[in-house]
Design a protein around this motif. Structure first.
Motif, PDB file in Angstrom:
ATOM      1  N   SER A   1      57.625  54.632 134.731  1.00  0.00           N
ATOM      2  CA  SER A   1      59.011  54.158 134.591  1.00  0.00           C
ATOM      3  C   SER A   1      59.813  54.481 135.862  1.00  0.00           C
ATOM      4  O   SER A   1      60.902  53.951 136.061  1.00  0.00           O
ATOM      5  CB  SER A   1      59.670  54.771 133.356  1.00  0.00           C
TER       6      SER A   1
ATOM      7  N   THR B   1      65.152  61.904 137.149  1.00  0.00           N
ATOM      8  CA  THR B   1      65.219  61.730 135.700  1.00  0.00           C
ATOM      9  C   THR B   1      66.476  62.474 135.245  1.00  0.00           C
ATOM     10  O   THR B   1      67.132  63.115 136.074  1.00  0.00           O
ATOM     11  CB  THR B   1      63.994  62.363 134.992  1.00  0.00           C
TER      12      THR B   1
ATOM     13  N   ASP C   1      46.529  55.089 133.451  1.00  0.00           N
ATOM     14  CA  ASP C   1      47.504  55.568 132.479  1.00  0.00           C
ATOM     15  C   ASP C   1      47.094  55.039 131.103  1.00  0.00           C
ATOM     16  O   ASP C   1      47.233  53.846 130.803  1.00  0.00           O
ATOM     17  CB  ASP C   1      48.894  55.041 132.882  1.00  0.00           C
TER      18      ASP C   1
ATOM     19  N   PRO D   1      53.455  64.636 134.147  1.00  0.00           N
ATOM     20  CA  PRO D   1      53.870  63.456 134.927  1.00  0.00           C
ATOM     21  C   PRO D   1      54.415  63.747 136.321  1.00  0.00           C
ATOM     22  O   PRO D   1      54.445  62.865 137.168  1.00  0.00           O
ATOM     23  CB  PRO D   1      54.963  62.823 134.060  1.00  0.00           C
TER      24      PRO D   1
ATOM     25  N   ASP E   1      54.559  58.956 136.099  1.00  0.00           N
ATOM     26  CA  ASP E   1      55.378  58.264 135.111  1.00  0.00           C
ATOM     27  C   ASP E   1      55.819  56.915 135.694  1.00  0.00           C
ATOM     28  O   ASP E   1      56.696  56.846 136.555  1.00  0.00           O
ATOM     29  CB  ASP E   1      56.591  59.155 134.798  1.00  0.00           C
TER      30      ASP E   1
END
Ligand code: HEM
Length: 516
Positions: free
Chosen positions: A87, A394, A415, A72, A85
């Motif tokens: 998010s 993160t 994705d 990612p 990623d």
């Protein structure tokens, strides 16, 4: 006789230089925090790999490959991180993000009579951007644009007439070129009330399409090392010098594009067009507040340039994707035609089709969404700068300030965890079948129009154009993709910021039983 340098000195100097270079490169490779992020070794020490990737015109495929290989987060440059990623999208691109646009966008600044200026697209500072956007945002709202539908209809009528000619002739048509001309005629109509006439003249009027192509090629590549720009077209000497070499001059077309917009602006200001009555976009940009000028002529020019630069190629690319994927997916094409015919039979489609009517065609709306997912118009990283003081990305990853991080819309669109294992298949149904939670995820990953604070300002314009043109055209004509060789040869894709397609050649026939 000249004194010769002893070989020992040469050897020592060479060893020392090699050692220093190696140490320097290792220092870059093992920069704190960045050292743990996987990626190709060469990319982590030199910007050349990124340069080569973008120059190849296939960066979107390369970025997809990198994420499949490394995961990612991928280090694609000494200070560049690509992420897949989704998010992280709210953090990096959200409405009140601290991650501002990188220097890559600097190359899209323009020269106005009053000096260099950023456009609403290229502005890096969110503070400045917020102020510049305020007086113009209303002109891009859906409510405003609906009033511009008649200008769109005029262009659609010309498009239909031309297709009629091709259908009668029975030959193949370069649909890719036609939707490009259509999109340019619409954007110049709604911006300046002056349809430049690409479709009527059946050509790239004043070479504006090639000019944009040339500049995007230059910006995409040189933008990988933006400081290079200062030694190339970013000063006045090199542009003067290269003005004698046509092939190189074509890459420095920014001035030409600005002049195209300025010319239209002058005619607009001289009231050569019936702009006030038609209430085009320039007329709606609020230039005065309480009698005070809030927008100078130069600022007005930057907004006109933005529309020209960002507004036609993107819509054309998306229209090509819609037609291409429909032709290549007979089941979807058939289902869409059935939906259009049913609405037509019920008297739910006018001629021309209105935007509201097109929104009621649910399967068609899913086709638009899916075509833009399969083929986002932008195919490079939407680069953002990590803010001063660095940022916790993160729980395990902190990035130092001035690291560049971004996501390629093509990576977001493929994705498999979000869109399913058939991400490579054009399947509009996925947008209709998803439950609420899944749909939210799919929407979050949908970066075709960017996201958050810097999301596409012209999204409504393009939705209006696509929404009105496609049902109108498919109701009367059918298209068969034949490719450049007449035997279905695949289209070709060129990723220089916009992922432009060539070879969208189709046979067009009038549909049986259509009395329209
Ligand atoms: C289907 C058509 C379109 C697509 C796919 C598209 C895509 C995008 C994307 C991905 C961005 C974000 C770029 C970034 O974050 O770096 C963007 C921004 C922008 N687009 Fe579009 N665009 C489309 C149509 C248009 C049209 C028709 C216009 C204008 C008439 C326009 C004007 C802009 C502007 C001004 C920005 C910068 C917004 C800002 O930074 O505030 N776009 N577009």
């Amino acid at each position: 006789m000249e004194p010769s340098i002893p070989w020992q000195t040469v050897a020592l100097t060479t060893t020392l230089l090699t050692l220093l270079t190696t140490l320097y490169l290792l220092r870059i490779r093992y920069l704190p925090h960045l050292r743990t992020i996987p990626g190709p070794f060469l990319s982590s020490i030199l910007p050349l790999d990124r340069l080569r990737t973008v120059a190849s015109g296939a960066a979107m495929s390369h970025h997809l490959h990198l994420h499949r290989t490394y995961g990612p987060l991928v280090r694609i440059g000494p200070h560049h991180i690509s992420f897949s990623d989704a998010s992280l999208i709210p953090l990096i691109y959200g409405i009140s993000t601290k991650f501002w646009k990188s220097d890559w966008y600097r190359l899209f600044d323009i020269k106005t009579p009053g000096g260099p200026a950023s456009t609403i697209f290229s502005e890096r500072s969110e503070d400045v951007h917020r102020v510049s956007k305020r007086p113009i945002a209303g002109a891009y709202s859906m409510a405003t644009l609906r009033e511009l539908e008649p200008m769109c209809d005029d262009c659609s009528a010309i498009f239909m007439r031309k297709m009629e000619g091709f259908a009668e002739g029975g030959g193949a048509v370069d649909l890719g070129a036609w939707v490009h001309w259509y999109a340019f005629d619409v954007i110049t109509s709604i911006t300046f009330s002056n349809r430049v006439g690409f479709m009527e003249q059946e050509t790239d009027v004043q070479g504006i399409i090639s000019a944009i192509e040339g500049r995007l090629f230059y910006n995409s590549i040189v933008g990988q090392m933006p400081w290079l720009h200062d030694y190339l077209f970013g000063n006045s000497f090199v542009p003067w010098l290269t003005s004698f070499i046509p092939a190189v001059k074509a890459l420095n077309s920014s001035r030409f594009i600005v002049e195209f917009a300025a010319q239209n602006l002058r005619r607009y200001q001289n009231k050569e067009f019936n702009t006030v009555e038609l209430r085009d976009m320039l007329d709606r940009f609020k230039r005065f507040k309480d009698g005070e000028v809030v927008m100078s002529d130069d600022q007005l020019l930057t907004h006109a340039v933005s529309n020209i630069f960002a507004g036609a190629d993107t819509t054309a690319i998306s229209l090509r994707a819609i037609f291409y994927y429909l032709c290549r997916t007979p089941a979807a094409y058939k289902r869409l035609i059935a939906e259009i015919d049913e609405a037509d039979a019920k008297g739910e489609l006018s001629d021309p089709v209105t935007f509201t009517e097109s929104q009621n065609l649910k399967y068609f709306q899913a086709c638009i969404k899916e075509a833009l997912r399969m083929h986002p118009a932008v195919g490079l990283l939407l680069e953002r700068l990590v803010p001063a003081g660095g940022a916790q990305i993160t729980t395990d990853l902190f990035l130092p300030s001035r690291t560049i991080i971004g996501m390629n819309p093509w990576v977001a669109a493929r994705d498999a965890e979000v869109y399913g294992s058939d991400v490579e298949t054009f399947r509009p149904e996925r947008w209709l079948e998803a439950d609420e939670k899944q749909l939210r995820l799919m929407e979050r990953n949908f970066l075709a129009f960017g996201a958050g604070a810097r999301t596409c300002l012209g999204k409504n314009i393009s939705l209006l154009e696509m929404g009105k043109l496609v049902p109108l055209v498919l109701r009367r004509f059918e298209f068969e993709f034949v490719g450049v060789d007449g035997k279905g040869r695949e289209w070709e894709l060129w990723d220089y910021w916009f992922v432009r397609q060539t070879g969208v050649i189709c046979k067009v026939r009038r549909r049986e039983k259509r009395g329209l």
